[in-house]
Design a protein around this motif. Structure first.
Motif, PDB file in Angstrom:
ATOM      1  N   VAL A  86     -19.638  47.753  -7.190  1.00 37.84           N
ATOM      2  CA  VAL A  86     -19.018  48.623  -6.192  1.00 37.84           C
ATOM      3  C   VAL A  86     -17.507  48.527  -6.337  1.00 37.84           C
ATOM      4  O   VAL A  86     -16.949  47.439  -6.400  1.00 37.84           O
ATOM      5  CB  VAL A  86     -19.442  48.220  -4.761  1.00 37.84           C
ATOM      6  CG1 VAL A  86     -18.844  49.168  -3.738  1.00 37.84           C
ATOM      7  CG2 VAL A  86     -20.958  48.184  -4.633  1.00 37.84           C
ATOM      8  N   ASN A  87     -16.857  49.677  -6.390  1.00 36.74           N
ATOM      9  CA  ASN A  87     -15.406  49.760  -6.467  1.00 36.74           C
ATOM     10  C   ASN A  87     -14.877  50.058  -5.068  1.00 36.74           C
ATOM     11  O   ASN A  87     -15.254  51.060  -4.461  1.00 36.74           O
ATOM     12  CB  ASN A  87     -15.008  50.866  -7.448  1.00 36.74           C
ATOM     13  CG  ASN A  87     -13.525  50.925  -7.704  1.00 36.74           C
ATOM     14  OD1 ASN A  87     -12.750  50.166  -7.144  1.00 36.74           O
ATOM     15  ND2 ASN A  87     -13.130  51.840  -8.557  1.00 36.74           N
ATOM     16  N   PHE A  88     -14.025  49.172  -4.547  1.00 40.30           N
ATOM     17  CA  PHE A  88     -13.452  49.311  -3.209  1.00 40.30           C
ATOM     18  C   PHE A  88     -11.970  49.644  -3.284  1.00 40.30           C
ATOM     19  O   PHE A  88     -11.282  49.232  -4.208  1.00 40.30           O
ATOM     20  CB  PHE A  88     -13.566  47.987  -2.433  1.00 40.30           C
ATOM     21  CG  PHE A  88     -14.947  47.628  -2.010  1.00 40.30           C
ATOM     22  CD1 PHE A  88     -15.465  48.131  -0.835  1.00 40.30           C
ATOM     23  CD2 PHE A  88     -15.711  46.771  -2.767  1.00 40.30           C
ATOM     24  CE1 PHE A  88     -16.733  47.783  -0.418  1.00 40.30           C
ATOM     25  CE2 PHE A  88     -16.983  46.415  -2.363  1.00 40.30           C
ATOM     26  CZ  PHE A  88     -17.498  46.929  -1.183  1.00 40.30           C
ATOM     27  N   SER A  89     -11.459  50.318  -2.254  1.00 37.65           N
ATOM     28  CA  SER A  89     -10.014  50.501  -2.109  1.00 37.65           C
ATOM     29  C   SER A  89      -9.437  49.221  -1.506  1.00 37.65           C
ATOM     30  O   SER A  89     -10.180  48.355  -1.034  1.00 37.65           O
ATOM     31  CB  SER A  89      -9.706  51.692  -1.201  1.00 37.65           C
ATOM     32  OG  SER A  89     -10.069  51.397   0.142  1.00 37.65           O
ATOM     33  N   GLY A 115     -10.697  48.484   1.878  1.00 41.97           N
ATOM     34  CA  GLY A 115     -12.098  48.103   2.047  1.00 41.97           C
ATOM     35  C   GLY A 115     -13.069  49.269   2.039  1.00 41.97           C
ATOM     36  O   GLY A 115     -14.256  49.080   2.274  1.00 41.97           O
ATOM     37  N   ASN A 116     -12.591  50.473   1.749  1.00 44.94           N
ATOM     38  CA  ASN A 116     -13.476  51.634   1.678  1.00 44.94           C
ATOM     39  C   ASN A 116     -14.116  51.720   0.298  1.00 44.94           C
ATOM     40  O   ASN A 116     -13.479  51.431  -0.712  1.00 44.94           O
ATOM     41  CB  ASN A 116     -12.691  52.922   1.946  1.00 44.94           C
ATOM     42  CG  ASN A 116     -12.043  52.924   3.313  1.00 44.94           C
ATOM     43  OD1 ASN A 116     -12.681  52.611   4.305  1.00 44.94           O
ATOM     44  ND2 ASN A 116     -10.763  53.252   3.368  1.00 44.94           N
ATOM     45  N   ILE A 117     -15.381  52.130   0.258  1.00 49.57           N
ATOM     46  CA  ILE A 117     -16.077  52.273  -1.020  1.00 49.57           C
ATOM     47  C   ILE A 117     -15.547  53.514  -1.732  1.00 49.57           C
ATOM     48  O   ILE A 117     -15.554  54.614  -1.176  1.00 49.57           O
ATOM     49  CB  ILE A 117     -17.600  52.377  -0.826  1.00 49.57           C
ATOM     50  CG1 ILE A 117     -18.138  51.050  -0.279  1.00 49.57           C
ATOM     51  CG2 ILE A 117     -18.282  52.740  -2.138  1.00 49.57           C
ATOM     52  CD1 ILE A 117     -19.621  51.076   0.049  1.00 49.57           C
ATOM     53  N   THR A 143     -19.871  53.636  -6.476  1.00 44.21           N
ATOM     54  CA  THR A 143     -20.829  52.612  -6.884  1.00 44.21           C
ATOM     55  C   THR A 143     -21.389  52.993  -8.249  1.00 44.21           C
ATOM     56  O   THR A 143     -21.510  54.166  -8.581  1.00 44.21           O
ATOM     57  CB  THR A 143     -21.980  52.458  -5.867  1.00 44.21           C
ATOM     58  OG1 THR A 143     -22.684  53.688  -5.774  1.00 44.21           O
ATOM     59  CG2 THR A 143     -21.471  52.046  -4.499  1.00 44.21           C
TER      60      THR A 143
END
Length: 60
Positions: free
Chosen positions: A10-13, A16-18, A21
């Motif tokens: 999962v790649n987050f900002s 903390g927002n996704i 995936t």
């Protein structure tokens, strides 16, 4: 972030927002470790259960 239970990363900002995936099931069954390799435009994934190491293409 690697998610071994769901077979994905999962790649987050920074907030903390996704962002996105990625399923890893065709590359590695349980991605338990992850390393970003910007020089080679890839992500290295490993599984400590099997000792498997896998390389996934990724554009930074």
């Amino acid at each position: 972030m690697s998610d071994a239970q769901k077979g994905r990363i999962v790649n987050f900002s920074k907030e903390g927002n996704i962002i996105k995936t990625y399923s890893t099931e065709s590359i590695i069954r349980k991605p338990e470790g992850i390393a970003l390799d910007k020089d080679r435009n890839c992500i290295w994934l490993c599984c400590d259960d099997t000792g498997q190491l896998a390389k996934m293409k990724y554009q930074f």
